[in-house]
Write an enzyme that holds these catalytic residues in place. Structure first.
Site, PDB file in Angstrom:
ATOM      1  CG  ASP A 118       2.084  -8.543  -6.275  1.00 58.79           C
ATOM      2  OD1 ASP A 118       1.009  -7.823  -4.971  1.00 58.79           O
ATOM      3  OD2 ASP A 118       1.591  -8.674  -7.218  1.00 58.79           O
ATOM      4  CG  HIS A 143      -0.790   0.956  -4.514  1.00 64.52           C
ATOM      5  ND1 HIS A 143      -0.900   1.007  -5.176  1.00 64.52           N
ATOM      6  CD2 HIS A 143      -1.665   0.070  -3.653  1.00 64.52           C
ATOM      7  CE1 HIS A 143      -1.041  -0.915  -5.719  1.00 64.52           C
ATOM      8  NE2 HIS A 143      -1.958  -1.315  -4.774  1.00 64.52           N
ATOM      9  CD  GLU A 166      -2.524  -3.353  -8.677  1.00 65.17           C
ATOM     10  OE1 GLU A 166      -2.194  -3.729  -8.206  1.00 65.17           O
ATOM     11  OE2 GLU A 166      -2.792  -2.188  -9.293  1.00 65.17           O
ATOM     12  CD  GLU A 183      -3.044  -1.126  -0.217  1.00 58.90           C
ATOM     13  OE1 GLU A 183      -3.198   0.150  -0.789  1.00 58.90           O
ATOM     14  OE2 GLU A 183      -2.866  -2.041  -0.627  1.00 58.90           O
TER      15      GLU A 183
END
Length: 714
Positions: free
Chosen positions: A620, A567, A616, A564
């Site tokens: 990860d 982001h 994304e 998070e």
């Protein structure tokens, strides 16, 4: 004299002194040897005790025993970890749920225990109304006794239905206003308040595509499409029959309703196409929107829906797909000119489907049968058997979230758990700040700005601050009216929830407006408020517990937190957004990741592609690296690491196992609409780019998860 006395001695005194000297020399050497040996033995004992006390010990708390059982039930250690770590960690997992979905179910069960416990509350309080609503939802005898009567009353208020009652041909926009404002039902588009897409992110009305009741897709086999339409037609015919409609007339109106849905769906543009055309949204005034999509009375419909706002034709709104709205308006005008009764039926069909949870068993069973058929057609595992108690928990939680938040947090996220979670987050955030210093593609100015953004970031855990104050929470339910039947209570809950959400955007609120419930399992980063949110429901076993070994908390919850945090920098990676960065190095790492992920075998023949999916996946990989760095630093400063008993894993191996456990999911449940990679790639991609994984699991060079080349964007 003194000097002479000290220097001259009689000969008889010198002989014994020499003898003692000859005797003392070997004795002294022996004593020294004994002392050295004792010192060596003593230091060895101390060193052994030190190493023993600092080495990994098995965690034998009740929480660890439960976690051990969970891991043993979900893994297959006979699979070579260096070639298929996903199966190693997840192969024996039962059920179709992801780890997150399983945790969500556990949280709902905990909330159900809270609602089932006998309690007394102050009259008129939010808690009292929540518990009353829950009990009336469980009173199926009363719901069955009412039959379809409450629903017929709702339909009459909307002007009736041509297929089942007298129909008063009301103005189309009047019916649409009622559906939007009183029933929170949007048959042709969605309207909601959200942050402005550009700074200062002030609240603004958003007009978006509708949420279709039928799982149609842009690219779908004609055979599957026909079967879906057939099943949905059967469902609509059942609804008409339950409301006493003529079968032939019901069949005709149901067919036209499906045709309208199909045409609306064809007007949609895929998100990728909108991104490619750089048309994710447009800001227009209501007056301009009225000219472009004239079939809808936009000002009156929006004013009725957002009563707390004073709207005018010059009011700006955000439109997410203007072409869709233009085509939708044209379709509505065609239907109004020729078959306005069909348009009324289309809206009523959709509303009945929305209200089905509050209706009697005949309507619920028709809906359950439709869902089961659609799941089969889409190739998904069947949904679990209907559980009325759990359905009532979901509805009560949705309508009375502020009132129940404090009860759930006190039950599941006490002060010690919150303190441990905050300590973990601080360590993860510090690791990210340190890691930013080493990124070769960032220039110094961008690096400082990035570190400053991390430093200024706010974090909220557990539940919204206002929800923990009972007086404030109860004020939100003054307009809720329960009864005289459950459908009316259900509708009152819908209206109160919508008014509460709108008001929360309009109030000058000093805190972030939460987008998830406290028992939810989704963490997120809010761009508009620059805050990252971790609900109490997420920081639970098997992802987090204060009594877990640190390897588990860092590998599972720590990697979620790190993801998070990354982001924050999503926009930085888009082409042209970081002009001062080394774009060649940035592109090189992105291409490296893309090639590496594309080389992995993917289940079901799905392909890895798209920039969003690439971002994304990069998050990860970066999240695992940051969590590992934070964990290693913690090991340097704090001794006494633990591991799970009987699992035969070192703490470092347990770290990677815990990371993979977060991603556990049956391969057949991957939804084609998911924005994430398949679960195998979400495990294997980051692990293959982590040298420490290969070292701790002793992977041979060239193994699938020990490639010769690794990528590291973050």
């Amino acid at each position: 004299m003194g000097t002479l006395w000290s220097q001259e001695r009689p000969p008889e005194e010198e002989q014994p002194t020499e003898q003692r000297s000859r005797w003392w020399a070997p004795a002294r050497r022996l004593l020294t040897a004994v002392l050295l040996l004792g010192l060596f033995l003593g230091s060895s004992v101390v060193l052994f005790y030190f190493l023993w006390s600092c080495g990994p010990r098995p965690c034998k708390t009740p929480a660890c025993w439960r976690l051990l059982k969970y891991y043993q039930a979900s893994g297959n250690t006979s699979v070579p970890p260096c070639t298929d770590f996903f199966s190693y960690a997840c192969a024996e997992a039962e059920g179709a749920n992801t780890s997150f979905q399983a945790l969500a179910e556990e949280n709902k069960s905990r909330l159900q225990k809270i609602l089932d416990a006998p309690r007394s509350w102050p009259p008129g309080s939010g808690e009292e109304k929540a518990f009353q609503f829950y009990r009336s939802c469980l009173d199926t005898d009363a719901i069955e006794a009412a039959g379809a009567g409450p629903l017929r009353q709702v339909i009459e208020e909307l002007g009736g239905w041509p297929v089942s009652s007298n129909w008063t041909s009301l103005d189309f926009n009047r019916t649409l206003r009622l559906l939007m404002s009183q029933y929170d039902h949007f048959p042709f588009f969605r309207a909601y308040l959200g942050p402005h897409p550009t700074p200062s992110h002030s609240p603004i009305i958003q007009i978006d595509q509708p949420e279709f009741d039928v799982p149609l897709k842009q690219k779908q086999e004609q055979k599957i499409y026909a079967q879906i339409v057939r099943e949905y037609l059967t469902y609509l015919n059942q609804l008409g029959s339950l409301l006493g409609g003529d079968p032939i007339q019901v069949q005709q109106h149901a067919s036209v309703s499906i045709s309208i849905t199909s045409r609306l769906f064809q007007f949609l543009r895929p998100l990728e196409q909108q991104q490619a055309q750089e048309k994710l949204f447009r800001i227009v005034t209501i007056e301009q929107l009225q000219e472009m999509a004239p079939a809808i009375d936009w000002l009156s419909c929006l004013q009725a829906t957002f009563t707390q706002m004073s709207l005018s034709p010059s009011q700006a709104v955000v439109v997410h797909d203007l072409d869709y709205l233009k085509n939708m308006s044209q379709l509505v005008e065609e239907q109004l000119s020729n078959h306005s009764d069909f348009l009324q039926s289309h809206m009523i069909f959709g509303l009945v489907g929305t209200l089905s949870p509050a209706l009697n068993s005949a309507f619920r069973e028709a809906r359950r049968l439709l869902n089961r058929k659609l799941q089969e057609l889409m190739g998904r595992p069947p949904t679990p058997a209907y559980d009325r108690g759990m359905q009532c928990v979901e509805e009560t939680g949705a309508f009375f979230e502020p009132a129940l938040a404090a009860l759930f947090v006190r039950e599941a996220f006490g002060p010690s758990t919150q303190s441990a979670a905050m300590d973990l987050f601080t360590t993860i955030k510090d690791a990210l700040v340190t890691r930013l210093q080493r990124l070769p593609w960032m220039d110094e100015e961008t690096r400082k700005e990035a570190q400053d953004r991390v430093t200024r970031l706010q974090v909220e855990m557990g539940a919204p601050g206002g929800a923990m104050t009972p007086a404030l929470a109860s004020q939100k339910y003054s307009e809720v009216r329960l009864g005289p039947n459950f459908l009316q209570s259900f509708l009152s809950g819908i209206r109160a929830r919508r008014a509460r959400i709108i008001q929360s955007f309009l109030e000058p609120f000093p805190h972030h407006r939460w987008q998830v419930s406290p028992w939810g399992v989704k963490a997120y980063y809010s761009v508009s408020d620059h805050v990252v949110v971790f609900p109490a429901g997420l920081l639970q076993p098997p992802f987090f517990h204060p009594a877990y070994p640190r390897a588990v908390n860092f590998g599972a919850a720590g990697s979620i937190m790190a993801r998070e945090l990354l982001h924050i920098f999503d926009q930085l990676l888009f082409s042209g957004n970081c002009l001062a960065c080394d774009t060649y190095a940035l592109e090189r790492e992105l291409q490296c990741l893309e090639r590496g992920y594309a080389a992995f075998p993917s289940p079901g023949g799905t392909s890895f592609g798209g920039f969003h999916l690439l971002l994304e996946s990069a998050a990860d990989v970066g999240a695992l690296a940051i969590a590992l760095q934070a964990y290693n630093k913690r090991l340097l400063w704090r001794r006494g690491e633990a591991t799970l008993p009987n699992l035969d894993l070192t703490p470092q191996q347990l770290f990677f196992r815990s990371y993979a456990q977060v991603m556990c999911r049956e391969l057949s449940t991957q939804d084609s609409q998911d924005t994430q990679s398949p679960p195998t790639l979400r495990v294997h991609g980051p692990l293959s780019n982590t040298l420490a994984f290969s070292r701790h699991f002793q992977c041979p060079q060239g193994a699938l998860l020990n490639p010769s080349h690794r990528c590291q964007l973050w």
